[in-house]
Motif scaffolding. Sequence first.
Motif, PDB file in Angstrom:
ATOM      1  N   ASP A  32     -16.891  43.286  -8.291  1.00  0.00           N
ATOM      2  CA  ASP A  32     -16.104  42.069  -8.425  1.00  0.00           C
ATOM      3  C   ASP A  32     -14.708  42.381  -7.885  1.00  0.00           C
ATOM      4  O   ASP A  32     -13.896  43.021  -8.558  1.00  0.00           O
ATOM      5  CB  ASP A  32     -16.037  41.625  -9.883  1.00  0.00           C
ATOM      6  CG  ASP A  32     -15.371  40.272 -10.071  1.00  0.00           C
ATOM      7  OD1 ASP A  32     -14.349  40.019  -9.393  1.00  0.00           O
ATOM      8  OD2 ASP A  32     -15.838  39.486 -10.905  1.00  0.00           O
ATOM      9  N   ALA A  33     -14.446  41.947  -6.647  1.00  0.00           N
ATOM     10  CA  ALA A  33     -13.191  42.316  -5.983  1.00  0.00           C
ATOM     11  C   ALA A  33     -11.982  41.760  -6.712  1.00  0.00           C
ATOM     12  O   ALA A  33     -10.929  42.420  -6.785  1.00  0.00           O
ATOM     13  CB  ALA A  33     -13.204  41.845  -4.539  1.00  0.00           C
ATOM     14  N   ALA A  34     -12.102  40.566  -7.274  1.00  0.00           N
ATOM     15  CA  ALA A  34     -10.969  39.982  -7.995  1.00  0.00           C
ATOM     16  C   ALA A  34     -10.624  40.826  -9.215  1.00  0.00           C
ATOM     17  O   ALA A  34      -9.443  41.090  -9.496  1.00  0.00           O
ATOM     18  CB  ALA A  34     -11.291  38.549  -8.409  1.00  0.00           C
ATOM     19  N   GLU A  35     -11.641  41.259  -9.959  1.00  0.00           N
ATOM     20  CA  GLU A  35     -11.394  42.101 -11.129  1.00  0.00           C
ATOM     21  C   GLU A  35     -10.827  43.454 -10.720  1.00  0.00           C
ATOM     22  O   GLU A  35      -9.957  44.006 -11.414  1.00  0.00           O
ATOM     23  CB  GLU A  35     -12.682  42.283 -11.922  1.00  0.00           C
ATOM     24  CG  GLU A  35     -13.134  41.040 -12.676  1.00  0.00           C
ATOM     25  CD  GLU A  35     -14.322  41.311 -13.574  1.00  0.00           C
ATOM     26  OE1 GLU A  35     -14.769  42.487 -13.629  1.00  0.00           O
ATOM     27  OE2 GLU A  35     -14.799  40.365 -14.210  1.00  0.00           O
ATOM     28  N   LEU A  36     -11.328  43.994  -9.604  1.00  0.00           N
ATOM     29  CA  LEU A  36     -10.831  45.297  -9.157  1.00  0.00           C
ATOM     30  C   LEU A  36      -9.349  45.210  -8.820  1.00  0.00           C
ATOM     31  O   LEU A  36      -8.556  46.075  -9.238  1.00  0.00           O
ATOM     32  CB  LEU A  36     -11.634  45.779  -7.955  1.00  0.00           C
ATOM     33  CG  LEU A  36     -11.311  47.203  -7.475  1.00  0.00           C
ATOM     34  CD1 LEU A  36     -12.580  47.916  -7.026  1.00  0.00           C
ATOM     35  CD2 LEU A  36     -10.304  47.190  -6.315  1.00  0.00           C
ATOM     36  N   TRP A  37      -8.940  44.167  -8.087  1.00  0.00           N
ATOM     37  CA  TRP A  37      -7.517  44.035  -7.757  1.00  0.00           C
ATOM     38  C   TRP A  37      -6.674  43.823  -9.009  1.00  0.00           C
ATOM     39  O   TRP A  37      -5.552  44.348  -9.106  1.00  0.00           O
ATOM     40  CB  TRP A  37      -7.301  42.885  -6.781  1.00  0.00           C
ATOM     41  CG  TRP A  37      -7.634  43.209  -5.356  1.00  0.00           C
ATOM     42  CD1 TRP A  37      -8.567  42.603  -4.562  1.00  0.00           C
ATOM     43  CD2 TRP A  37      -7.029  44.226  -4.544  1.00  0.00           C
ATOM     44  NE1 TRP A  37      -8.576  43.177  -3.312  1.00  0.00           N
ATOM     45  CE2 TRP A  37      -7.633  44.176  -3.271  1.00  0.00           C
ATOM     46  CE3 TRP A  37      -6.035  45.174  -4.772  1.00  0.00           C
ATOM     47  CZ2 TRP A  37      -7.281  45.031  -2.237  1.00  0.00           C
ATOM     48  CZ3 TRP A  37      -5.679  46.034  -3.734  1.00  0.00           C
ATOM     49  CH2 TRP A  37      -6.294  45.956  -2.494  1.00  0.00           C
ATOM     50  N   SER A  38      -7.197  43.100  -9.977  1.00  0.00           N
ATOM     51  CA  SER A  38      -6.459  42.915 -11.234  1.00  0.00           C
ATOM     52  C   SER A  38      -6.236  44.242 -11.927  1.00  0.00           C
ATOM     53  O   SER A  38      -5.135  44.527 -12.443  1.00  0.00           O
ATOM     54  CB  SER A  38      -7.220  41.954 -12.149  1.00  0.00           C
ATOM     55  OG  SER A  38      -7.247  40.649 -11.599  1.00  0.00           O
ATOM     56  N   ALA A  39      -7.272  45.079 -11.950  1.00  0.00           N
ATOM     57  CA  ALA A  39      -7.145  46.393 -12.592  1.00  0.00           C
ATOM     58  C   ALA A  39      -6.162  47.280 -11.848  1.00  0.00           C
ATOM     59  O   ALA A  39      -5.406  48.052 -12.462  1.00  0.00           O
ATOM     60  CB  ALA A  39      -8.515  47.063 -12.662  1.00  0.00           C
ATOM     61  N   VAL A  40      -6.149  47.185 -10.515  1.00  0.00           N
ATOM     62  CA  VAL A  40      -5.232  48.002  -9.715  1.00  0.00           C
ATOM     63  C   VAL A  40      -3.787  47.565  -9.939  1.00  0.00           C
ATOM     64  O   VAL A  40      -2.873  48.397 -10.064  1.00  0.00           O
ATOM     65  CB  VAL A  40      -5.611  47.908  -8.227  1.00  0.00           C
ATOM     66  CG1 VAL A  40      -4.546  48.566  -7.352  1.00  0.00           C
ATOM     67  CG2 VAL A  40      -6.970  48.545  -7.974  1.00  0.00           C
ATOM     68  N   CYS A  41      -3.560  46.265  -9.999  1.00  0.00           N
ATOM     69  CA  CYS A  41      -2.185  45.739 -10.087  1.00  0.00           C
ATOM     70  C   CYS A  41      -1.576  45.883 -11.480  1.00  0.00           C
ATOM     71  O   CYS A  41      -0.342  46.004 -11.621  1.00  0.00           O
ATOM     72  CB  CYS A  41      -2.171  44.269  -9.684  1.00  0.00           C
ATOM     73  SG  CYS A  41      -2.495  43.991  -7.921  1.00  0.00           S
ATOM     74  N   ALA A  42      -2.402  45.858 -12.516  1.00  0.00           N
ATOM     75  CA  ALA A  42      -1.898  45.803 -13.895  1.00  0.00           C
ATOM     76  C   ALA A  42      -0.879  46.882 -14.231  1.00  0.00           C
ATOM     77  O   ALA A  42       0.153  46.584 -14.859  1.00  0.00           O
ATOM     78  CB  ALA A  42      -3.063  45.828 -14.872  1.00  0.00           C
ATOM     79  N   PRO A  43      -1.088  48.148 -13.840  1.00  0.00           N
ATOM     80  CA  PRO A  43      -0.108  49.175 -14.226  1.00  0.00           C
ATOM     81  C   PRO A  43       1.194  49.133 -13.431  1.00  0.00           C
ATOM     82  O   PRO A  43       2.146  49.838 -13.786  1.00  0.00           O
ATOM     83  CB  PRO A  43      -0.853  50.499 -13.944  1.00  0.00           C
ATOM     84  CG  PRO A  43      -2.273  50.143 -13.694  1.00  0.00           C
ATOM     85  CD  PRO A  43      -2.256  48.759 -13.170  1.00  0.00           C
ATOM     86  N   HIS A  44       1.250  48.337 -12.367  1.00  0.00           N
ATOM     87  CA  HIS A  44       2.367  48.441 -11.435  1.00  0.00           C
ATOM     88  C   HIS A  44       3.297  47.239 -11.440  1.00  0.00           C
ATOM     89  O   HIS A  44       4.356  47.284 -10.797  1.00  0.00           O
ATOM     90  CB  HIS A  44       1.825  48.662 -10.014  1.00  0.00           C
ATOM     91  CG  HIS A  44       1.028  49.918  -9.874  1.00  0.00           C
ATOM     92  ND1 HIS A  44       1.605  51.151  -9.720  1.00  0.00           N
ATOM     93  CD2 HIS A  44      -0.325  50.115  -9.900  1.00  0.00           C
ATOM     94  CE1 HIS A  44       0.653  52.076  -9.634  1.00  0.00           C
ATOM     95  NE2 HIS A  44      -0.522  51.476  -9.744  1.00  0.00           N
ATOM     96  N   PHE A  45       2.933  46.183 -12.158  1.00  0.00           N
ATOM     97  CA  PHE A  45       3.752  44.972 -12.153  1.00  0.00           C
ATOM     98  C   PHE A  45       3.793  44.376 -13.557  1.00  0.00           C
ATOM     99  O   PHE A  45       2.871  44.599 -14.362  1.00  0.00           O
ATOM    100  CB  PHE A  45       3.165  43.924 -11.190  1.00  0.00           C
ATOM    101  CG  PHE A  45       3.037  44.370  -9.768  1.00  0.00           C
ATOM    102  CD1 PHE A  45       4.122  44.314  -8.904  1.00  0.00           C
ATOM    103  CD2 PHE A  45       1.823  44.855  -9.286  1.00  0.00           C
ATOM    104  CE1 PHE A  45       3.996  44.719  -7.586  1.00  0.00           C
ATOM    105  CE2 PHE A  45       1.697  45.267  -7.971  1.00  0.00           C
ATOM    106  CZ  PHE A  45       2.785  45.201  -7.118  1.00  0.00           C
ATOM    107  N   PRO A  46       4.834  43.592 -13.868  1.00  0.00           N
ATOM    108  CA  PRO A  46       4.811  42.807 -15.104  1.00  0.00           C
ATOM    109  C   PRO A  46       3.600  41.872 -15.091  1.00  0.00           C
ATOM    110  O   PRO A  46       3.085  41.531 -14.020  1.00  0.00           O
ATOM    111  CB  PRO A  46       6.126  42.027 -15.057  1.00  0.00           C
ATOM    112  CG  PRO A  46       6.979  42.754 -14.082  1.00  0.00           C
ATOM    113  CD  PRO A  46       6.068  43.381 -13.087  1.00  0.00           C
ATOM    114  N   PRO A  47       3.139  41.430 -16.271  1.00  0.00           N
ATOM    115  CA  PRO A  47       1.881  40.668 -16.337  1.00  0.00           C
ATOM    116  C   PRO A  47       1.790  39.484 -15.382  1.00  0.00           C
ATOM    117  O   PRO A  47       0.794  39.332 -14.665  1.00  0.00           O
ATOM    118  CB  PRO A  47       1.832  40.222 -17.795  1.00  0.00           C
ATOM    119  CG  PRO A  47       2.574  41.299 -18.528  1.00  0.00           C
ATOM    120  CD  PRO A  47       3.680  41.721 -17.608  1.00  0.00           C
ATOM    121  N   ASP A  48       2.805  38.616 -15.345  1.00  0.00           N
ATOM    122  CA  ASP A  48       2.736  37.456 -14.461  1.00  0.00           C
ATOM    123  C   ASP A  48       2.695  37.876 -12.998  1.00  0.00           C
ATOM    124  O   ASP A  48       1.944  37.312 -12.181  1.00  0.00           O
ATOM    125  CB  ASP A  48       3.922  36.524 -14.703  1.00  0.00           C
ATOM    126  CG  ASP A  48       3.834  35.809 -16.040  1.00  0.00           C
ATOM    127  OD1 ASP A  48       2.744  35.858 -16.652  1.00  0.00           O
ATOM    128  OD2 ASP A  48       4.850  35.203 -16.460  1.00  0.00           O
TER     129      ASP A  48
END
Length: 245
Positions: A32-48
């Motif tokens: 699931d590419a959308a979920e993968l990108w969400s997991a990648v981005c989560a540690p590097h940016f504020p939630p929004d």
Amino acid sequence: MLAGPRLNWDTVGIDAVIFDWGGTLTPWHTIDAAELWSAVCAPHFPPDKATATAAALYSAESALWRAAFAEHRSSTMSTLFERAGVTATDAFLASYLEAWQPHTFTDPDAAELLGFLRSSGIKVGVLSNTMWPRSWHEDVFRRDGVLDLIDGAVYSSEIDWTKPHPEAFAAAMAAIGVTDPGRCVFVGDRPFDDVHGAKSAGMRAVLIPNSDVPPFTAATPDAIISRLADLGPLIESWAACQQRS
């Protein structure tokens, strides 16, 4: 795995076997590419910001793959990040590769198969539709102990075209130093990109099907195998038939 009467490989009629990567040299994984990108981005940016960035990356990636399918034009990770408006730091790229790692492990049967082909005087190539740079793929093959069993590879991120464009197959042949497509076998999991592309380029094609890849009824493979380990016996059977004819 590969036993039987000794064959005269000079008469087999196969100079090279060229493999697709994802779903072929690596077993198929549904991602699931959308979920993968969400997991990648989560540690590097504020939630929004993480949510918006993941959505932009997913949208950009999807658009580039649609262009590859429709126009057979290649792209790169740099293009993806530029299109999404994302600056990919080393830490961000490390998170991306970590997220992908479970989906990259080489099929356990690959090393024996590639070794068999090369010991038989058959060159081994790789041709992959990918946005990844060569170094990422080579790191995977090196980690799994098969990099030295590959005579040459072409990643679409390095050329203008993706499979099934004939120039992609020509580039793969050039990378391993062969000139006759009729003496090449392509092995892949995609009826359109791999089977149709290889057959249109004049190669034999072997399909490893999976249920997530759409069919392409106009493409008829020369053989269908259920797992990578079946390729060696298939080639031996072709060789035996040719020697008897």
